[in-house]
Design a protein around this motif. Structure first.
Motif, PDB file in Angstrom:
ATOM      1  N   VAL A  68       0.811  -1.230   0.000  1.00 11.84           N
ATOM      2  CA  VAL A  68       0.000   0.000   0.000  1.00 11.84           C
ATOM      3  C   VAL A  68       0.838   1.270   0.000  1.00 11.84           C
ATOM      4  N   LYS A  69       2.086   1.200   0.456  1.00 13.23           N
ATOM      5  CA  LYS A  69       2.904   2.408   0.514  1.00 13.23           C
ATOM      6  C   LYS A  69       2.995   3.140  -0.818  1.00 13.23           C
ATOM      7  N   PRO A  70       3.301   2.442  -1.919  1.00 18.11           N
ATOM      8  CA  PRO A  70       3.474   3.178  -3.188  1.00 18.11           C
ATOM      9  C   PRO A  70       2.183   3.756  -3.763  1.00 18.11           C
ATOM     10  N   ILE A  71       1.019   3.261  -3.333  1.00 14.20           N
ATOM     11  CA  ILE A  71      -0.236   3.721  -3.943  1.00 14.20           C
ATOM     12  C   ILE A  71      -1.081   4.578  -2.996  1.00 14.20           C
ATOM     13  N   SER A  72      -0.574   4.856  -1.822  1.00 14.86           N
ATOM     14  CA  SER A  72      -1.375   5.574  -0.824  1.00 14.86           C
ATOM     15  C   SER A  72      -0.880   6.996  -0.614  1.00 14.86           C
ATOM     16  N   ASP A  73      -1.810   7.866  -0.222  1.00 16.19           N
ATOM     17  CA  ASP A  73      -1.458   9.236   0.149  1.00 16.19           C
ATOM     18  C   ASP A  73      -0.915   9.283   1.571  1.00 16.19           C
ATOM     19  N   ALA A  74      -1.371   8.344   2.382  1.00 16.45           N
ATOM     20  CA  ALA A  74      -0.904   8.222   3.772  1.00 16.45           C
ATOM     21  C   ALA A  74      -1.190   6.796   4.219  1.00 16.45           C
ATOM     22  N   HIS A  75      -0.469   6.337   5.225  1.00 18.84           N
ATOM     23  CA  HIS A  75      -0.699   4.996   5.762  1.00 18.84           C
ATOM     24  C   HIS A  75      -0.330   4.981   7.236  1.00 18.84           C
ATOM     25  N   TRP A  76      -0.879   4.023   7.981  1.00 14.21           N
ATOM     26  CA  TRP A  76      -0.601   3.917   9.409  1.00 14.21           C
ATOM     27  C   TRP A  76      -0.731   2.455   9.840  1.00 14.21           C
ATOM     28  N   ASP A  77      -0.041   2.129  10.910  1.00 15.12           N
ATOM     29  CA  ASP A  77      -0.019   0.726  11.352  1.00 15.12           C
ATOM     30  C   ASP A  77      -0.379   0.585  12.824  1.00 15.12           C
ATOM     31  N   ILE A  78      -1.280   1.456  13.280  1.00 17.56           N
ATOM     32  CA  ILE A  78      -1.660   1.428  14.693  1.00 17.56           C
ATOM     33  C   ILE A  78      -2.305   0.093  15.076  1.00 17.56           C
ATOM     34  N   GLY A  79      -2.913  -0.599  14.101  1.00 14.33           N
ATOM     35  CA  GLY A  79      -3.527  -1.899  14.382  1.00 14.33           C
ATOM     36  C   GLY A  79      -2.667  -3.067  13.960  1.00 14.33           C
ATOM     37  N   ARG A  80      -1.388  -2.830  13.796  1.00 12.57           N
ATOM     38  CA  ARG A  80      -0.471  -3.842  13.256  1.00 12.57           C
ATOM     39  C   ARG A  80      -0.475  -5.129  14.077  1.00 12.57           C
ATOM     40  N   ALA A  81      -0.561  -5.011  15.407  1.00 10.90           N
ATOM     41  CA  ALA A  81      -0.537  -6.209  16.267  1.00 10.90           C
ATOM     42  C   ALA A  81      -1.722  -7.121  15.973  1.00 10.90           C
ATOM     43  N   PHE A  82      -2.811  -6.544  15.449  1.00 11.38           N
ATOM     44  CA  PHE A  82      -3.997  -7.325  15.111  1.00 11.38           C
ATOM     45  C   PHE A  82      -4.062  -7.620  13.606  1.00 11.38           C
ATOM     46  N   GLY A  83      -2.986  -7.293  12.912  1.00  9.44           N
ATOM     47  CA  GLY A  83      -2.911  -7.595  11.496  1.00  9.44           C
ATOM     48  C   GLY A  83      -3.488  -6.538  10.595  1.00  9.44           C
ATOM     49  N   THR A  84      -3.800  -5.357  11.113  1.00  4.64           N
ATOM     50  CA  THR A  84      -4.498  -4.329  10.333  1.00  4.64           C
ATOM     51  C   THR A  84      -3.578  -3.166   9.970  1.00  4.64           C
ATOM     52  N   ILE A  85      -3.588  -2.816   8.709  1.00  2.00           N
ATOM     53  CA  ILE A  85      -2.869  -1.647   8.200  1.00  2.00           C
ATOM     54  C   ILE A  85      -3.903  -0.707   7.589  1.00  2.00           C
ATOM     55  N   GLY A  86      -3.828   0.565   7.929  1.00  3.05           N
ATOM     56  CA  GLY A  86      -4.734   1.564   7.376  1.00  3.05           C
ATOM     57  C   GLY A  86      -4.037   2.412   6.340  1.00  3.05           C
ATOM     58  N   ALA A  87      -4.812   2.932   5.399  1.00  5.50           N
ATOM     59  CA  ALA A  87      -4.231   3.785   4.360  1.00  5.50           C
ATOM     60  C   ALA A  87      -5.302   4.684   3.763  1.00  5.50           C
ATOM     61  N   LYS A  88      -4.847   5.778   3.160  1.00  5.01           N
ATOM     62  CA  LYS A  88      -5.739   6.644   2.391  1.00  5.01           C
ATOM     63  C   LYS A  88      -5.328   6.531   0.939  1.00  5.01           C
ATOM     64  N   ILE A  89      -6.260   6.032   0.115  1.00  4.37           N
ATOM     65  CA  ILE A  89      -5.981   5.790  -1.294  1.00  4.37           C
ATOM     66  C   ILE A  89      -7.050   6.486  -2.126  1.00  4.37           C
ATOM     67  N   ALA A  90      -6.608   7.317  -3.049  1.00  2.00           N
ATOM     68  CA  ALA A  90      -7.537   8.077  -3.912  1.00  2.00           C
ATOM     69  C   ALA A  90      -8.568   8.827  -3.073  1.00  2.00           C
ATOM     70  N   GLY A  91      -8.126   9.344  -1.924  1.00  4.23           N
ATOM     71  CA  GLY A  91      -8.986  10.161  -1.078  1.00  4.23           C
ATOM     72  C   GLY A  91      -9.882   9.396  -0.131  1.00  4.23           C
ATOM     73  N   GLU A  92      -9.856   8.060  -0.143  1.00  6.18           N
ATOM     74  CA  GLU A  92     -10.698   7.263   0.738  1.00  6.18           C
ATOM     75  C   GLU A  92      -9.847   6.462   1.725  1.00  6.18           C
ATOM     76  N   THR A  93     -10.387   6.285   2.920  1.00  2.00           N
ATOM     77  CA  THR A  93      -9.690   5.518   3.944  1.00  2.00           C
ATOM     78  C   THR A  93     -10.054   4.040   3.825  1.00  2.00           C
ATOM     79  N   VAL A  94      -9.049   3.185   3.869  1.00  2.00           N
ATOM     80  CA  VAL A  94      -9.260   1.742   3.808  1.00  2.00           C
ATOM     81  C   VAL A  94      -8.500   1.079   4.940  1.00  2.00           C
ATOM     82  N   GLU A  95      -8.957  -0.109   5.326  1.00  2.00           N
ATOM     83  CA  GLU A  95      -8.225  -0.940   6.272  1.00  2.00           C
ATOM     84  C   GLU A  95      -8.074  -2.328   5.674  1.00  2.00           C
ATOM     85  N   VAL A  96      -6.871  -2.861   5.729  1.00  2.14           N
ATOM     86  CA  VAL A  96      -6.579  -4.184   5.187  1.00  2.14           C
ATOM     87  C   VAL A  96      -6.031  -5.032   6.329  1.00  2.14           C
ATOM     88  N   THR A  97      -6.646  -6.211   6.537  1.00  2.00           N
ATOM     89  CA  THR A  97      -6.281  -7.068   7.665  1.00  2.00           C
ATOM     90  C   THR A  97      -5.909  -8.461   7.169  1.00  2.00           C
TER      91      THR A  97
END
Length: 476
Positions: A68-97
Motif C-alpha cells: 500500500v505504501k506506493p499507492i497511498s497518500d498516507a498509511h498507518w499501522d496502529i492496528g499492526r498487532a492485530f494484522g491491520t494496516i490503514g491507508a488513504k488511497i484516492a482520497g478514501e480511507t481503507v483498512e486491510v487485515t
C-alpha cells in the motif's frame, strides 16, 4: 432488499472505483489475495450506503504495508498487532487485515491473534453470517461459507459457528446482536436468541468501555427501540443498564399511572423525531437520546400511593439525575456527556408549571439561564415527554411550549438572553464597593444576577445604585 444480481452489480461498481481497483490491482500484482469483507458486502444487498472499506488478505502486515505504501497518500499501522494496516488511497480511507484464526482466553476474553491463510476460515470466525461474506478481488467472486445471503433474504441474525461458541469467544457479540436487530430490522434465529438469554451473565466479563461503545452505537441508530426491548427481554439490560427494566412498574387496573417503561421507549422515539425535524443539532445526538432514555429512571424509587389511590413520583427528576450520573459514570461516559444528561433530567419537568399560568419574564429568563447550552436539547426532551393519547391535552401542551419558545426568542432578541450576565462585572463591583477579591464579590455578583433575571437589563447607573443599597443594608 436488493436481489443477488443487483447486489453483485453494485459491488462491481464499487470494485471499479479508483480506490478499490487500485488496491486490488496492487495486491494481484504482488501475488496476494484480496477481498472486500463484512459491512460493505452486506450493505450492497440491503441497498444501504456504507462508509467503511474493509479488506482481508493472505498477506502479512509487513507485506500489506509494502503493497500500500506506493499507492497511498498516507498509511498507518496502529492496528499492526492485530494484522491491520490503514491507508488513504484516492482520497478514501481503507483498512486491510491479514486473515485471522483467533483463539480466545476464556478468562479475560482477549483474543490470541493468530494469522491464517484461508479466506473461508477467516469468515467463519466473524460475529454473524450477514457479516461473514466477502467479495474476492479483482475476480468479483462472492464468498459466503455460512449462508449469509440466505439470512439476509430471511432477515435473520445468526452466528457462523454455534452461538454458544461465538458468544463464549467474545460476549460483546451479544450487544452487537442487540444493535444489529435495531439497525437492520432483523430478528434473531431461535438458537441465537436462546444462547443470548442463557449467556447474558457473561457480559460482566467485558469492559465498561466496550459496552458503552456498543450502547452508544445502538442509541445513535435511527430506530433503537427494538434493540432496547431485546436488551430487556434477554436479560442484558438488567446487567448493564438495570434502570431500564426497573421502569416496568406494575400498572394497576385503574391506570393511576402510565406504563413508565413503554412511555420511556416512546419518548426516545419522539426525541429522535424532534431532533431530526428541528434540525438545530448534529444528528444523531447521543446526549438527547441518553436524556430521553434516563429521564424517568427516578420514578421507581419515588413511587408513592397517595390517598384516593393516586400514584405520585415527587422529586423523581432530582433522584433520576443522580441515578443517571451514577450509571453513566459506571459505563465510562465522558464527564461532559454525564453533566449534560443530568441537567436535562433535572429540568425536564420545569415546563409543566408553565401551563398552570403565564410565566413572568423573570421565570423565562431563569429557564434559559438554568438550561444554559442545553436549551435546544431541553426543548426536544420536553416536547418528546408528551406521550398522552388525549389529543386535546397534547395540543394544549404543544401550543404552550410553542408560546414559551416564542417568548424566549423575543427576550433573546431584546436582551441577548443567551448570555445573561449582571450589568456590572467583578472588577466593577470591587471598584464600587472598595473591596478585594473574595466571597463578598461572589455574593454581590449573584445579587446583581438575580436583579438582572427579575427585571432585565438595568444599565450601569441603576445596577450601581442597587448594589450600593444592597451592600449598605447587608452591613447593618
Amino acid at each position: 432488499m436488493q436481489s443477488v444480481a443487483a447486489a453483485l452489480a453494485r459491488l462491481g461498481d464499487l470494485a471499479a472505483s479508483p480506490t478499490v481497483s487500485r488496491l486490488a490491482n496492487a495486491f494481484a500484482a504482488a501475488g496476494h489475495e484480496l477481498a472486500l469483507v463484512g459491512g460493505p458486502v452486506r450493505d450492497a444487498f440491503l441497498d444501504r450506503e456504507t462508509n467503511d472499506l474493509d479488506f482481508t488478505t493472505d498477506a502479512t502486515p509487513d507485506q500489506i504495508l509494502a503493497i500500500v505504501k506506493p499507492i497511498s497518500d498516507a498509511h498507518w499501522d496502529i492496528g499492526r498487532a492485530f494484522g491491520t494496516i490503514g491507508a488513504k488511497i484516492a482520497g478514501e480511507t481503507v483498512e486491510v487485515t491479514t486473515y485471522r484464526t483467533d483463539s480466545y482466553d476464556k478468562t479475560t476474553r482477549k483474543p490470541d491473534v493468530v494469522f491464517g491463510t484461508s479466506l473461508d476460515e477467516d469468515l467463519l470466525r466473524r460475529d454473524f453470517t450477514v457479516n461473514a461474506m466477502a467479495l474476492r478481488l479483482p475476480q468479483l467472486t462472492l464468498v459466503d461459507p455460512s449462508g449469509g445471503v440466505d439470512d439476509l433474504l430471511a432477515k435473520v441474525l445468526r452466528t457462523p459457528s454455534s452461538p454458544e461458541i461465538s458468544f463464549g469467544d467474545d460476549p460483546l457479540r451479544m450487544m452487537r446482536a442487540v444493535r444489529f436487530t435495531a439497525v437492520l430490522g432483523f430478528s434473531l434465529d431461535a438458537a441465537t436468541g436462546e444462547a443470548l438469554a442463557q449467556m447474558a451473565e457473561s457480559i460482566r466479563m467485558i469492559s465498561a468501555e466496550r459496552v458503552c461503545e456498543e450502547l452508544s452505537k445502538l442509541l445513535r441508530s435511527a430506530t433503537p427501540r427494538a434493540g432496547l426491548e431485546l436488551m430487556v427481554e434477554c436479560g442484558l439490560a438488567a446487567l448493564v443498564l438495570p434502570e431500564l427494566p426497573a421502569l416496568r412498574l406494575e400498572v394497576d387496573e385503574h391506570h393511576h399511572h402510565k406504563d413508565v417503561y413503554q412511555h420511556t421507549l416512546t419518548v426516545v422515539e419522539q426525541a429522535i423525531d424532534y431532533e431530526i425535524s428541528r434540525g438545530n443539532l448534529d444528528s444523531p445526538d447521543l446526549i438527547v437520546r441518553l436524556a430521553a432514555l434516563f429521564h424517568d429512571v427516578g420514578k421507581p424509587a419515588t413511587r408513592r400511593l397517595e390517598p384516593g389511590g393516586v400514584v405520585s413520583f415527587y422529586h423523581h427528576d432530582m433522584v433520576g439525575a443522580k441515578l443517571a450520573r451514577k450509571r453513566l459514570r459506571a459505563l465510562r461516559f465522558d464527564n461532559d456527556t454525564i453533566n449534560a444528561v443530568a441537567v436535562l433530567i433535572e429540568l425536564h419537568l420545569r415546563f409543566f408549571g408553565y401551563t398552570e399560568g403565564t410565566w413572568t419574564d423573570s421565570a423565562v429568563r431563569r429557564y434559559v439561564r438554568d438550561a444554559g447550552d442545553q436549551l435546544e436539547r431541553l426543548h426536544i426532551l420536553t416536547r418528546a415527554d408528551v406521550t398522552t393519547r388525549n389529543r386535546r391535552k397534547a395540543d394544549r401542551l404543544g401550543f404552550a411550549y410553542d408560546d414559551l419558545e416564542r417568548r424566549i426568542a423575543e427576550l433573546a432578541e431584546k436582551e441577548q438572553l443567551d448570555a445573561v450576565r449582571p450589568d456590572l462585572d467583578g472588577e466593577a463591583i470591587m471598584g464600587i464597593l472598595g473591596i478585594s477579591p473574595g466571597r463578598d464579590v461572589g455574593e454581590a455578583y449573584r445579587y446583581l444576577l438575580e436583579q438582572r433575571l427579575d427585571d432585565g437589563p438595568l444599565g450601569v447607573e441603576e445596577a450601581t445604585r442597587r448594589l450600593q443599597a444592597w451592600w449598605a443594608g447587608r452591613e447593618v
